[in-house]
Design an enzyme around this catalytic site. Structure first.
Site, short mmCIF file in Angstrom:
data_model
loop_
_atom_site.label_atom_id
_atom_site.label_comp_id
_atom_site.label_asym_id
_atom_site.label_seq_id
_atom_site.Cartn_x
_atom_site.Cartn_y
_atom_site.Cartn_z
N ARG A 71 -10.84 0.52 14.95
CA ARG A 71 -10.74 1.21 13.67
C ARG A 71 -11.70 0.51 12.72
O ARG A 71 -12.89 0.40 13.02
CB ARG A 71 -9.28 1.17 13.19
CG ARG A 71 -8.82 2.35 12.40
CD ARG A 71 -7.33 2.34 12.15
NE ARG A 71 -6.86 1.12 11.52
CZ ARG A 71 -5.59 0.88 11.17
NH1 ARG A 71 -4.66 1.80 11.43
NH2 ARG A 71 -5.23 -0.24 10.59
N LYS A 95 0.84 -1.20 0.00
CA LYS A 95 0.00 0.00 0.00
C LYS A 95 0.87 1.25 0.00
O LYS A 95 2.08 1.19 0.30
CB LYS A 95 -0.92 0.00 1.23
CG LYS A 95 -0.18 0.08 2.56
CD LYS A 95 -1.15 0.06 3.73
CE LYS A 95 -0.39 0.17 5.06
NZ LYS A 95 -1.31 0.22 6.21
N MET A 98 10.84 24.29 1.65
CA MET A 98 10.07 23.44 0.75
C MET A 98 10.95 22.60 -0.16
O MET A 98 10.66 21.42 -0.40
CB MET A 98 9.11 24.29 -0.09
CG MET A 98 8.23 23.45 -1.01
SD MET A 98 7.05 24.42 -1.96
CE MET A 98 5.88 24.89 -0.69
N TYR A 113 14.86 30.29 6.92
CA TYR A 113 13.75 31.11 7.40
C TYR A 113 13.78 31.25 8.92
O TYR A 113 13.96 30.29 9.66
CB TYR A 113 12.42 30.51 6.99
CG TYR A 113 12.16 30.54 5.51
CD1 TYR A 113 12.11 31.74 4.81
CD2 TYR A 113 11.96 29.35 4.80
CE1 TYR A 113 11.86 31.77 3.45
CE2 TYR A 113 11.70 29.37 3.44
CZ TYR A 113 11.66 30.58 2.77
OH TYR A 113 11.42 30.61 1.41
#
Length: 398
Positions: free
Chosen positions: A145, A44, A327, A279
């Site tokens: 779940r 998956k 990013m 940053y």
């Protein structure tokens, strides 16, 4: 589910090298740990970021007889792969109303049913397709779940048997999932196993004759032989990562990490002391030094939570992310060393060359190693090495 093409003659900004020989060896190791059970290779989420199609082929070649996915779309893409044997069993378990039930039935997928709504939809799909659906009934034994609640289990079993008598379904499996198998000694483990056996007994007393009964995930496969039943579902362990540091490192179980994430330094430059980096200037150089720019960032899956802590191997030395992960890039303080632009920066790998591992990054980011490998994005080409199943050249990306 897509495979990434690469250009072997051009230098790569970044790459995730996938060692298919390690994957095959992990399959063999896991099979040996559960010799009485079949093995499902869970692929998956694009094989936890490793590339579902290629990893599925290699896992089957190494002895996995089942493939597991979360979504039906993932499973259908596997079934459409001409390089996978037509008789390999493929199971998917995460359904929502209106899903592609008929396509799944026609493709011969094993579909999981946790409630009456799903049973109704798959029965209608089987009627429309003119062939029985392969159905696995899932019980919630304590994870809270997906899965049928124990008090609703008798009704689900009875209705599934009625549909089977009508020739609309074939009940191929009964299954559940552990909540805390990665926490040795947790009381829920015994409680879930006990309840699972009770629910199995009820279904079998009513006439269900499943091909497989299964509850073992990766940690249970590694440490709970009493949970192996007929099938074990191995996910993260398949890719050479321990499901929990409490259980032991991957090497303790004879597993080898499959993915190595590396990038090429994009810039090396001199800066004075007191120079802010990235940053927010959360890192300021303590003195004159050199900075190296690693051209991957959170858009590539490098966790921003590892700002200031994420480890990288450059020039044989561990470095740490200096300041915030951006990013597309992050910076390391090279401490005056001057590697060439284009030099390799290894974020993680097996660790046998001194590089960090995915577990090191998980600790740096306050998460689990599953997330580290799974989140590596599609901008990072997968470069396959040591392939065998499809007869293609290493590194061809197919």
């Amino acid at each position: 589910m897509s495979e990434t093409a690469t250009a072997p003659t051009a230098p790569l900004r970044a790459r995730a090298e996938i060692d298919l020989a390690a994957l095959r060896a992990n399959v063999r190791t896991l099979r040996a740990l559960a010799p009485g059970a079949a093995l499902m290779a869970v692929v998956k989420s694009d094989a936890y970021g490793h590339g579902a199609l290629r990893c599925a082929r290699e896992a089957v070649a190494a002895g996995a007889s089942w493939l597991g996915t979360a979504t039906p779309e993932e499973a259908l893409a596997l079934r459409a792969d001409p390089e996978l044997p037509a008789d390999v069993r493929i199971m998917c378990w995460l359904w929502t109303p209106g899903g592609p039930w008929r396509q799944a039935v026609e493709a011969g997928l094993d579909v999981s049913v946790s409630g009456m709504w799903a049973l109704r939809e798959v029965v209608e799909a089987a009627r429309a397709a003119g062939r029985p659906a392969l159905v696995q009934l899932k019980a919630d034994t304590g994870l809270g779940r997906n899965g049928c609640q124990p008090e609703d289990w008798p009704e689900l079993v009875a209705e599934a048997l009625r549909a089977q008598t009508a020739g609309l379904v074939r009940i191929t499996g009964l299954w559940s999932h552990f909540a805390c198998a990665d926490e040795p000694g947790h009381p829920s483990i015994t409680a879930q196993l006990t309840l699972f056996r009770e629910l199995l007994a009820h279904a079998e007393e009513q006439g269900v004759r499943p091909e497989v009964r299964h509850i073992a995930n990766s940690p249970a496969t590694l440490t709970l032989p009493e949970s192996h039943f007929d099938l074990v579902r191995t996910g993260i362990a398949l890719y050479g990562i321990s499901p929990s540091p409490e259980l032991g490192a991957a090497a303790d179980f004879g597993l080898r990490p499959v993915m190595t994430l590396a990038a090429s330094l994009a810039l090396v430059k001199h800066v004075p002391g007191g120079h802010g980096v990235s940053y927010g200037h959360h890192y300021v150089t303590p003195g004159r030094t050199t900075l190296g720019l690693v051209p991957v960032g959170y858009a590539d899956g490098v966790p921003r939570h590892a700002s200031g802590t994420g480890p990288v191997l450059i020039g044989g030395k561990w470095r740490t992310v200096a300041g915030r992960v951006a990013m597309d890039q992050f910076v390391v303080d090279l401490g005056g060393d001057e590697p060439e632009v284009g030099s390799e920066a290894v974020l993680f790998g097996p660790g046998d060359r001194g590089e960090p591992t995915a577990e090191d990054w998980a600790q740096a980011a306050g998460t689990i190693a599953y997330e580290i490998v799974t989140r590596i994005g599609t901008r990072v080409p997968r470069v396959y090495v040591n392939g065998e199943a499809s007869g293609q050249e290493p590194g061809d990306g197919n």
